[in-house]
Design a protein around this motif. Structure first.
Motif, PDB file in Angstrom:
ATOM      1  N   PRO A 105       0.805  -1.230   0.000  1.00  0.00           N
ATOM      2  CA  PRO A 105       0.000   0.000   0.000  1.00  0.00           C
ATOM      3  C   PRO A 105       0.840   1.282   0.000  1.00  0.00           C
ATOM      4  O   PRO A 105       0.467   2.261  -0.644  1.00  0.00           O
ATOM      5  CB  PRO A 105      -0.834  -0.126   1.283  1.00  0.00           C
ATOM      6  CG  PRO A 105      -0.171  -1.172   2.100  1.00  0.00           C
ATOM      7  CD  PRO A 105       0.493  -2.096   1.143  1.00  0.00           C
ATOM      8  N   ALA A 106       1.960   1.309   0.704  1.00  0.00           N
ATOM      9  CA  ALA A 106       2.794   2.512   0.708  1.00  0.00           C
ATOM     10  C   ALA A 106       3.364   2.775  -0.683  1.00  0.00           C
ATOM     11  O   ALA A 106       3.428   3.918  -1.140  1.00  0.00           O
ATOM     12  CB  ALA A 106       3.920   2.379   1.729  1.00  0.00           C
ATOM     13  N   ARG A 107       3.787   1.710  -1.358  1.00  0.00           N
ATOM     14  CA  ARG A 107       4.293   1.858  -2.723  1.00  0.00           C
ATOM     15  C   ARG A 107       3.180   2.340  -3.656  1.00  0.00           C
ATOM     16  O   ARG A 107       3.418   3.165  -4.537  1.00  0.00           O
ATOM     17  CB  ARG A 107       4.859   0.530  -3.221  1.00  0.00           C
ATOM     18  CG  ARG A 107       5.487   0.612  -4.609  1.00  0.00           C
ATOM     19  CD  ARG A 107       6.012  -0.741  -5.057  1.00  0.00           C
ATOM     20  NE  ARG A 107       6.986  -1.264  -4.112  1.00  0.00           N
ATOM     21  CZ  ARG A 107       7.500  -2.497  -4.180  1.00  0.00           C
ATOM     22  NH1 ARG A 107       7.094  -3.322  -5.143  1.00  0.00           N
ATOM     23  NH2 ARG A 107       8.384  -2.899  -3.303  1.00  0.00           N
ATOM     24  N   ALA A 108       1.975   1.819  -3.456  1.00  0.00           N
ATOM     25  CA  ALA A 108       0.848   2.267  -4.267  1.00  0.00           C
ATOM     26  C   ALA A 108       0.586   3.760  -4.051  1.00  0.00           C
ATOM     27  O   ALA A 108       0.361   4.507  -5.013  1.00  0.00           O
ATOM     28  CB  ALA A 108      -0.397   1.461  -3.927  1.00  0.00           C
ATOM     29  N   ALA A 109       0.642   4.211  -2.798  1.00  0.00           N
ATOM     30  CA  ALA A 109       0.423   5.627  -2.502  1.00  0.00           C
ATOM     31  C   ALA A 109       1.502   6.494  -3.140  1.00  0.00           C
ATOM     32  O   ALA A 109       1.218   7.581  -3.658  1.00  0.00           O
ATOM     33  CB  ALA A 109       0.394   5.844  -0.993  1.00  0.00           C
ATOM     34  N   HIS A 110       2.745   6.013  -3.106  1.00  0.00           N
ATOM     35  CA  HIS A 110       3.829   6.768  -3.733  1.00  0.00           C
ATOM     36  C   HIS A 110       3.618   6.869  -5.243  1.00  0.00           C
ATOM     37  O   HIS A 110       3.829   7.926  -5.850  1.00  0.00           O
ATOM     38  CB  HIS A 110       5.173   6.107  -3.425  1.00  0.00           C
ATOM     39  CG  HIS A 110       6.342   6.932  -3.836  1.00  0.00           C
ATOM     40  ND1 HIS A 110       7.171   6.583  -4.880  1.00  0.00           N
ATOM     41  CD2 HIS A 110       6.831   8.112  -3.350  1.00  0.00           C
ATOM     42  CE1 HIS A 110       8.117   7.496  -5.015  1.00  0.00           C
ATOM     43  NE2 HIS A 110       7.922   8.439  -4.117  1.00  0.00           N
ATOM     44  N   SER A 111       3.181   5.779  -5.851  1.00  0.00           N
ATOM     45  CA  SER A 111       2.895   5.809  -7.292  1.00  0.00           C
ATOM     46  C   SER A 111       1.758   6.771  -7.608  1.00  0.00           C
ATOM     47  O   SER A 111       1.783   7.468  -8.625  1.00  0.00           O
ATOM     48  CB  SER A 111       2.542   4.399  -7.789  1.00  0.00           C
ATOM     49  OG  SER A 111       3.662   3.546  -7.708  1.00  0.00           O
ATOM     50  N   LEU A 112       0.747   6.822  -6.740  1.00  0.00           N
ATOM     51  CA  LEU A 112      -0.351   7.766  -6.950  1.00  0.00           C
ATOM     52  C   LEU A 112       0.144   9.213  -6.868  1.00  0.00           C
ATOM     53  O   LEU A 112      -0.283  10.066  -7.650  1.00  0.00           O
ATOM     54  CB  LEU A 112      -1.454   7.533  -5.920  1.00  0.00           C
ATOM     55  CG  LEU A 112      -2.298   6.272  -6.091  1.00  0.00           C
ATOM     56  CD1 LEU A 112      -3.269   6.139  -4.920  1.00  0.00           C
ATOM     57  CD2 LEU A 112      -3.061   6.304  -7.410  1.00  0.00           C
ATOM     58  N   ALA A 113       1.041   9.481  -5.914  1.00  0.00           N
ATOM     59  CA  ALA A 113       1.586  10.835  -5.793  1.00  0.00           C
ATOM     60  C   ALA A 113       2.354  11.231  -7.046  1.00  0.00           C
ATOM     61  O   ALA A 113       2.225  12.356  -7.541  1.00  0.00           O
ATOM     62  CB  ALA A 113       2.490  10.924  -4.560  1.00  0.00           C
ATOM     63  N   ILE A 114       3.150  10.293  -7.585  1.00  0.00           N
ATOM     64  CA  ILE A 114       3.882  10.574  -8.820  1.00  0.00           C
ATOM     65  C   ILE A 114       2.898  10.821  -9.963  1.00  0.00           C
ATOM     66  O   ILE A 114       3.086  11.730 -10.781  1.00  0.00           O
ATOM     67  CB  ILE A 114       4.835   9.421  -9.166  1.00  0.00           C
ATOM     68  CG1 ILE A 114       5.903   9.274  -8.091  1.00  0.00           C
ATOM     69  CG2 ILE A 114       5.494   9.656 -10.523  1.00  0.00           C
ATOM     70  CD1 ILE A 114       6.800   8.060  -8.278  1.00  0.00           C
ATOM     71  N   ALA A 193      -8.786   6.454  -3.878  1.00  0.00           N
ATOM     72  CA  ALA A 193      -7.724   7.336  -4.361  1.00  0.00           C
ATOM     73  C   ALA A 193      -7.330   6.981  -5.787  1.00  0.00           C
ATOM     74  O   ALA A 193      -7.078   7.870  -6.613  1.00  0.00           O
ATOM     75  CB  ALA A 193      -6.517   7.252  -3.437  1.00  0.00           C
ATOM     76  N   CYS A 194      -7.260   5.696  -6.092  1.00  0.00           N
ATOM     77  CA  CYS A 194      -6.948   5.282  -7.469  1.00  0.00           C
ATOM     78  C   CYS A 194      -7.999   5.796  -8.444  1.00  0.00           C
ATOM     79  O   CYS A 194      -7.677   6.285  -9.538  1.00  0.00           O
ATOM     80  CB  CYS A 194      -6.854   3.759  -7.553  1.00  0.00           C
ATOM     81  SG  CYS A 194      -5.341   3.062  -6.847  1.00  0.00           S
ATOM     82  N   GLY A 195      -9.263   5.691  -8.046  1.00  0.00           N
ATOM     83  CA  GLY A 195     -10.323   6.215  -8.912  1.00  0.00           C
ATOM     84  C   GLY A 195     -10.239   7.718  -9.080  1.00  0.00           C
ATOM     85  O   GLY A 195     -10.468   8.248 -10.172  1.00  0.00           O
ATOM     86  N   CYS A 196      -9.892   8.420  -8.019  1.00  0.00           N
ATOM     87  CA  CYS A 196      -9.749   9.874  -8.074  1.00  0.00           C
ATOM     88  C   CYS A 196      -8.647  10.274  -9.050  1.00  0.00           C
ATOM     89  O   CYS A 196      -8.825  11.167  -9.885  1.00  0.00           O
ATOM     90  CB  CYS A 196      -9.443  10.398  -6.676  1.00  0.00           C
ATOM     91  SG  CYS A 196      -9.003  12.148  -6.594  1.00  0.00           S
ATOM     92  N   VAL A 197      -7.501   9.601  -8.960  1.00  0.00           N
ATOM     93  CA  VAL A 197      -6.377   9.937  -9.834  1.00  0.00           C
ATOM     94  C   VAL A 197      -6.706   9.599 -11.278  1.00  0.00           C
ATOM     95  O   VAL A 197      -6.364  10.354 -12.201  1.00  0.00           O
ATOM     96  CB  VAL A 197      -5.099   9.211  -9.372  1.00  0.00           C
ATOM     97  CG1 VAL A 197      -3.963   9.402 -10.370  1.00  0.00           C
ATOM     98  CG2 VAL A 197      -4.678   9.728  -7.996  1.00  0.00           C
ATOM     99  N   GLU A 198      -7.383   8.493 -11.499  1.00  0.00           N
ATOM    100  CA  GLU A 198      -7.774   8.136 -12.862  1.00  0.00           C
ATOM    101  C   GLU A 198      -8.689   9.204 -13.458  1.00  0.00           C
ATOM    102  O   GLU A 198      -8.545   9.589 -14.622  1.00  0.00           O
ATOM    103  CB  GLU A 198      -8.466   6.769 -12.879  1.00  0.00           C
ATOM    104  CG  GLU A 198      -8.945   6.339 -14.268  1.00  0.00           C
ATOM    105  CD  GLU A 198      -7.838   6.306 -15.301  1.00  0.00           C
ATOM    106  OE1 GLU A 198      -8.132   6.616 -16.476  1.00  0.00           O
ATOM    107  OE2 GLU A 198      -6.689   5.982 -14.952  1.00  0.00           O
ATOM    108  N   ARG A 199      -9.643   9.711 -12.668  1.00  0.00           N
ATOM    109  CA  ARG A 199     -10.533  10.752 -13.177  1.00  0.00           C
ATOM    110  C   ARG A 199      -9.770  12.055 -13.449  1.00  0.00           C
ATOM    111  O   ARG A 199     -10.075  12.774 -14.406  1.00  0.00           O
ATOM    112  CB  ARG A 199     -11.682  11.001 -12.190  1.00  0.00           C
ATOM    113  CG  ARG A 199     -12.625   9.819 -12.062  1.00  0.00           C
ATOM    114  CD  ARG A 199     -13.924  10.207 -11.367  1.00  0.00           C
ATOM    115  NE  ARG A 199     -13.710  10.748 -10.038  1.00  0.00           N
ATOM    116  CZ  ARG A 199     -13.536  10.003  -8.946  1.00  0.00           C
ATOM    117  NH1 ARG A 199     -13.529   8.678  -9.042  1.00  0.00           N
ATOM    118  NH2 ARG A 199     -13.359  10.565  -7.758  1.00  0.00           N
ATOM    119  N   LEU A 200      -8.794  12.344 -12.608  1.00  0.00           N
ATOM    120  CA  LEU A 200      -7.954  13.512 -12.871  1.00  0.00           C
ATOM    121  C   LEU A 200      -7.263  13.387 -14.224  1.00  0.00           C
ATOM    122  O   LEU A 200      -7.275  14.325 -15.032  1.00  0.00           O
ATOM    123  CB  LEU A 200      -6.895  13.655 -11.772  1.00  0.00           C
ATOM    124  CG  LEU A 200      -5.737  14.633 -12.084  1.00  0.00           C
ATOM    125  CD1 LEU A 200      -6.244  16.060 -12.133  1.00  0.00           C
ATOM    126  CD2 LEU A 200      -4.618  14.464 -11.081  1.00  0.00           C
TER     127      LEU A 200
END
Length: 230
Positions: A105-114, A193-200
């Motif tokens: 999950p931490a790696r996933a969050a870092h990827s989302l931030a990038i 959060a993944c859905g939010c970033v995808e919509r962005l």
């Protein structure tokens, strides 16, 4: 009344006038304003608007540093290949995050931030923000990138994104994403959060395509060429 922030078109008109008239450009512009001769200058509608809403006192108080900063931000044309690379890699990191939710999950969050950073910077690049300016002034500050993007006209920002950026940005900018997940508790719902970033990214991609239909196409498959600078 306090003078509002200048629009990019107004800044470009002032920068062009400064380049044409040299060290005493303010005196030259004041003279043209008083004589109505500014209509012969490039960007004259913007210069005239600044005369009407700002006037001589504002012009004399305009700092060299403010214009120099604008010149750096607006330097050069739009690098459409870099825009495409940033957005392509934002998509790749977003997909990588979705694939690693359960395992890391931490790696996933870092990827989302990038993904957020690259997506917003892709939009800023097509809006005329120079990559060097973004690197110096925005760096990895997701909240600042979002503020600049929305101020520049980004539409369709997911309503959850400001809160997500506020959580991620301090840790991301200090390379401390892992600290958010100590104790095994996530500070936000990673699936949402993944859905939010995808919509962005959908919104950014659509506006980039609308800005220049002839620009290089933006692939939906990620690679690693546009990884955010350390």
């Amino acid at each position: 009344m306090m003078m509002r922030d200048l629009h990019d078109e107004e800044l470009r008109a002032l920068l062009t006038f400064r380049e044409r008239h040299g060290r005493r450009w303010k005196a030259a512009l004041l003279l043209r304003w008083s004589a109505g001769a500014d209509l012969d200058e490039p960007g004259s509608p913007h210069l005239r608007r600044l005369r009407n809403i700002g006037g001589p006192r504002w012009l004399l108080g305009l700092s060299v540093a403010a214009l120099d900063d604008a010149a750096a931000r607006l330097a050069g044309g739009i690098d459409w290949e870099l825009v495409a690379t940033f957005l392509e890699n934002a998509t790749g990191f977003a997909r990588g995050a979705a694939a690693s939710l359960d395992m890391a999950p931490a790696r996933a969050a870092h990827s989302l931030a990038i993904a957020i950073e690259l997506g917003l910077k892709a939009y800023l690049l097509q809006a005329g923000y120079a990559d060097d300016w973004n690197r110096i002034h925005i760096r990895h500050d997701l909240e600042k990138a979002l503020a600049h993007a929305t101020d520049t006209g980004l539409l369709g920002v997911p309503k959850e994104l400001p809160d997500l950026a506020a959580i991620l940005s301090p840790a991301y900018s200090r390379h401390q994403i892992d600290a958010l997940f100590r104790g095994g508790v996530s500070p936000f719902d990673l699936v949402d959060a993944c859905g939010c970033v995808e919509r962005l990214l959908v919104s950014v991609r659509a506006q980039i395509a609308q800005a220049d239909p002839d620009a290089p196409s933006v692939s939906s498959h990620g690679n690693k060429r546009g990884i955010a600078d350390p």
